[in-house]
Enzyme design. Structure first.
Site, PDB file in Angstrom:
ATOM      1  N   CYS A  72       0.828  -0.996  -0.233  1.00 39.11           N
ATOM      2  CA  CYS A  72      -0.077  -0.028   0.076  1.00 39.11           C
ATOM      3  C   CYS A  72       0.749   1.272  -0.015  1.00 39.11           C
ATOM      4  O   CYS A  72       0.499   2.358  -0.310  1.00 39.11           O
ATOM      5  CB  CYS A  72      -0.880   0.008   1.238  1.00 39.11           C
ATOM      6  SG  CYS A  72      -2.024   1.336   1.547  1.00 39.11           S
ATOM      7  N   CYS A 132      -2.162   8.159   8.309  1.00 39.85           N
ATOM      8  CA  CYS A 132      -0.973   8.066   8.536  1.00 39.85           C
ATOM      9  C   CYS A 132      -0.721   8.130   9.905  1.00 39.85           C
ATOM     10  O   CYS A 132       0.213   7.577  10.728  1.00 39.85           O
ATOM     11  CB  CYS A 132      -0.188   9.352   7.652  1.00 39.85           C
ATOM     12  SG  CYS A 132      -0.459   9.279   6.167  1.00 39.85           S
TER      13      CYS A 132
END
Lengths: 181, 167
Positions: B38, B111
């Site tokens: 990813c 994140c």
């Protein structure tokens, strides 16, 4: 007119109504791009948004513009030709090695696992990157994927290398794929 | 100023001098989150020490693959957790882990969650064995859609429509 979607709509239904929804979800919210940020087809929009701290109404409004977002991701062969001449882009080919060896646009990089890691780790996020496939079907997913990874100037070649061959460079072979038995 | 540009400047500031990059020799705990495929994967190492009768974080380091925001968050977080007990670290919010980055837009929240997950993974491995993720049939991902072969290897033939034109 499209069917309405609301917080109780499942992702399966959302994808039926808006084929570009998965790309839209990843571009803005980083959802559905890979196994670690995947969603379940039977999950509702409310569940998906709760899991990701997102506002349901905002997500629905974003999904309803997904077709327009797909349009904006695409680049016509003539536009690609002009930018190539100016040397202002990187071209990434996402087809199989066999297809690439049969026909490719000069300067294109064949996507592989090492190339993918290099792109994500080192390529400038603001540079123009154009994705090419056979007929412009998978490249939309790839462009949305890289957009979701922060590449702000990524496009895909409308119609793929097939359109490029027809419209810009007839020296490049057109082809079809066949399953051998 | 565009909020995205402002955030990018804060991230770049954190990236100019990233702290605690790399593996930590002799670490007491290791955790990971995300997927290299990813482009977002974090590995974290933690070494503890005893301080005033409590086990606290002596040092933490990380490796990240790909995502600049995750690197910035991990750099800040590995500084912020020093001297804290595992329980205190687990109770920290995203804002406490990465002060200075400010509120993140939805696309960047992933994140921060990645770093939090890696921290939790490392710290929970101290007390309990990791639980396998529940099996569920996820929808095919975008990455699958353009990287997974649609046909068995060696079964696909490219038939040129104009065989005189060789590449």
């Amino acid at each position: 007119m499209s069917d309405p979607i609301d917080a109780t709509t499942t992702l399966r239904r959302v994808l039926d109504i808006f084929p570009g929804a998965q790309r839209a979800l990843f571009r803005r919210y980083h959802i559905g791009g890979c196994a670690s940020c995947a969603f379940q087809p039977d999950e509702t929009l409310a569940g998906l948004c709760a899991r990701n701290n997102l506002d349901v109404a905002e997500v629905i409004a974003h999904l309803q513009t997904s077709h327009q977002q797909d349009e904006e991701l695409q680049m016509a062969p003539a536009d690609l030709a002009a930018l190539r001449a100016a040397g202002q882009l990187r071209l990434v080919d996402i087809r199989s090695r066999e297809e690439f060896e049969a026909a490719h646009i000069d300067g294109a990089v064949l996507l592989s696992q090492p190339v993918m890691q290099d792109i994500l780790a080192h390529w400038p996020r603001l540079g123009l990157m154009v994705i090419c496939d056979h007929r412009g079907q998978q490249s939309l997913d790839a462009a949305a994927y890289f957009a979701g990874q922060g590449f702000r100037n990524v496009r895909c070649l409308r119609g793929g290398i097939d359109a490029w061959s027809r419209e810009m460079d007839p020296k490049i072979s057109r082809y079809r794929l066949e399953l051998s038995t | 100023m565009n909020p995205d540009d402002d955030l990018q400047k804060r991230i770049e500031a954190a990236l100019r001098d990233p702290k605690n990059l790399g593996e930590l020799e002799g670490a007491d705990a290791m955790g990971a989150a995300g997927s290299a495929a990813c482009g977002d994967m974090i590995r974290l190492w933690i070494k503890f020490k005893q301080e005033s009768g409590k086990k606290v974080v002596d040092r933490a380091t990380f490796q990240s693959f790909g995502c600049e925001t995750a690197i910035a968050v991990a750099s800040l977080a590995t500084e912020m957790i020093r001297g804290k007990t595992p329980e205190e670290v687990l109770a920290m919010s995203a804002e406490q882990l990465a002060p200075g980055l400010g509120p993140l837009p939805p696309v960047k929240i992933h994140c921060t969650q990645l770093v939090e997950s890696a921290l939790h993974s490392a710290l929970q491995s101290q007390t309990a064995p990791p639980q396998p993720a529940p099996a569920a049939a996820a929808a095919p991902s975008l990455l699958d859609n353009f990287t997974q072969p649609t046909h068995p290897p060696g079964k696909l033939k490219v038939i040129l429509l104009d065989p005189e034109k060789k590449p």
